[in-house]
Design an enzyme around this catalytic site. Structure first.
Site, PDB file in Angstrom:
ATOM      1  N   GLN A  35      32.339 -36.204  38.220  1.00 16.63           N
ATOM      2  CA  GLN A  35      33.658 -34.965  37.805  1.00 16.63           C
ATOM      3  C   GLN A  35      35.222 -36.188  36.850  1.00 16.63           C
ATOM      4  OE1 GLN A  35      32.223 -31.733  41.693  1.00 16.63           O
ATOM      5  NE2 GLN A  35      33.443 -33.745  41.572  1.00 16.63           N
ATOM      6  N   SER A  62      31.366 -23.142  40.287  1.00 12.87           N
ATOM      7  CA  SER A  62      30.385 -24.090  40.861  1.00 12.87           C
ATOM      8  C   SER A  62      30.335 -23.275  41.859  1.00 12.87           C
ATOM      9  CB  SER A  62      31.539 -24.821  39.997  1.00 12.87           C
ATOM     10  OG  SER A  62      31.553 -24.776  39.199  1.00 12.87           O
ATOM     11  N   LYS A 160      35.826 -22.031  49.260  1.00 17.14           N
ATOM     12  CA  LYS A 160      35.362 -23.552  49.632  1.00 17.14           C
ATOM     13  C   LYS A 160      35.796 -23.492  47.054  1.00 17.14           C
ATOM     14  CE  LYS A 160      30.958 -23.338  49.332  1.00 17.14           C
ATOM     15  NZ  LYS A 160      29.227 -23.566  50.298  1.00 17.14           N
ATOM     16  N   PHE A 164      38.364 -25.569  44.993  1.00 13.55           N
ATOM     17  CA  PHE A 164      37.636 -26.948  44.835  1.00 13.55           C
ATOM     18  C   PHE A 164      38.489 -27.076  43.091  1.00 13.55           C
ATOM     19  CE2 PHE A 164      34.187 -27.781  41.495  1.00 13.55           C
ATOM     20  CZ  PHE A 164      33.842 -29.109  41.373  1.00 13.55           C
ATOM     21  N   ASP A 191      30.956 -28.239  51.343  1.00 15.13           N
ATOM     22  CA  ASP A 191      29.377 -27.721  50.609  1.00 15.13           C
ATOM     23  C   ASP A 191      28.641 -28.734  51.778  1.00 15.13           C
ATOM     24  OD1 ASP A 191      30.334 -30.490  50.332  1.00 15.13           O
ATOM     25  OD2 ASP A 191      30.563 -29.867  47.682  1.00 15.13           O
TER      26      ASP A 191
END
Length: 288
Positions: A35, A62, A160, A164, A191
């Protein structure tokens, strides 16, 4: 079965993380986290502002992906490197993000909901415009960016994906910021990979990783203590777990430990990598 935090295990994991400096963890992200590599590469090619804003908006969508996270961000990179150079202003970047979500197969599950979420976030136009024009705001005042997104999305707490999104956008800016870490005081986004690490490290007793994802409070307390005790910000601990957390779910514990140690050793001292792997992988990660 109720979840339970085993604090003696939390301290052992924290001790292993405390052997690492923040510089070593940042170096691990730069060398190993796909990433980081893709988002920072995009920033180098088309500019930090456009890269950060597009990553921020895509980060919000995402979730429930139809491909692995690594493939998702590669799809993002390939789409944005061709579409963002032509994008003008906030509206142009938003259109590029909508084009990505419409075309990338990873967004197939709940595509319309993902698009609606991004469009709702666009109501935080003042802060998003600042990210575009002065992307260092993600390092200097990340909590303001996060709060603006929370309000725009109507969230009571921080989902989340919202947390993120700020982290992934920060990746586009870090080379400009002198490798300054992201010090947001927020719970770790839980996650599947973080949930598995929580169980396989024996910090959290739970029947399955699905239970931890659904009710993340115990895992968040545990990793919050690890961060405070080790001095490594929780969102950088998250980077290590994201890269290694698949192993306890897909491999027997012995093989998973070796795999995690091998991944960590790509950027960390071998002794530190083996110690951390031995604390992170002690049992399988049940799916339930």
């Amino acid at each position: 079965m109720a979840q339970r935090v085993r604090w003696e295990r939390v301290e052992r994991v924290a001790e292993a993380f405390s052997r690492l400096s923040i510089g070593e963890v940042l170096g691990f992200e730069e060398q190993v986290d796909p990433q980081y590599k893709l988002v920072s590469r995009l920033a180098g090619e088309i500019g930090a502002g456009k890269a950060a804003l597009s990553a921020l908006l895509v980060g919000l969508a995402s979730y429930r992906l139809a491909m692995r996270g690594e493939e998702w961000w590669l799809c993002f990179y390939r789409h944005m490197r061709s579409s963002l150079p032509r994008a003008e202003g906030l509206r142009g970047v938003l259109r590029a993000v909508e084009g990505f979500l419409t075309s990338c197969s990873g967004a197939a599950i709940g595509r319309e909901a993902k698009l609606r979420r991004v469009r709702r976030a666009a109501s935080a136009a003042e802060v998003l415009g600042e990210v575009l024009d002065n992307p260092l705001v993600l390092v200097e005042r990340p909590s303001e960016v996060l709060e603006a997104l929370r309000v725009a999305l109507g969230e009571k707490g921080f989902r989340k994906t919202t947390v993120f999104s700020v982290k992934i956008a920060y990746y586009a800016v870090r080379p400009l910021a002198g490798r300054k870490p992201l010090t947001l005081d927020v719970p770790i986004p839980v996650d599947v990979r973080v949930a598995c690490a929580s169980i396989s490290s024996e910090m959290v007793e739970a029947p399955s990783y699905r239970e931890v994802v659904a009710r993340p409070e115990a895992a968040q307390r545990a990793w919050g203590r690890v961060a405070r005790s080790s001095g490594i910000p929780v969102l950088h601990i998250d980077s290590i777990l994201w890269v290694t957390g698949w192993a306890p779910r897909e491999l027997p514990p012995g093989e998973a430990r070796e795999a995690v140690a091998g991944i960590l050793s790509r950027a960390l001292d071998r002794g530190k990598a083996v110690l951390l792997a031995s604390e992170l992988v002690r049992r399988p990660c049940p799916g339930g």
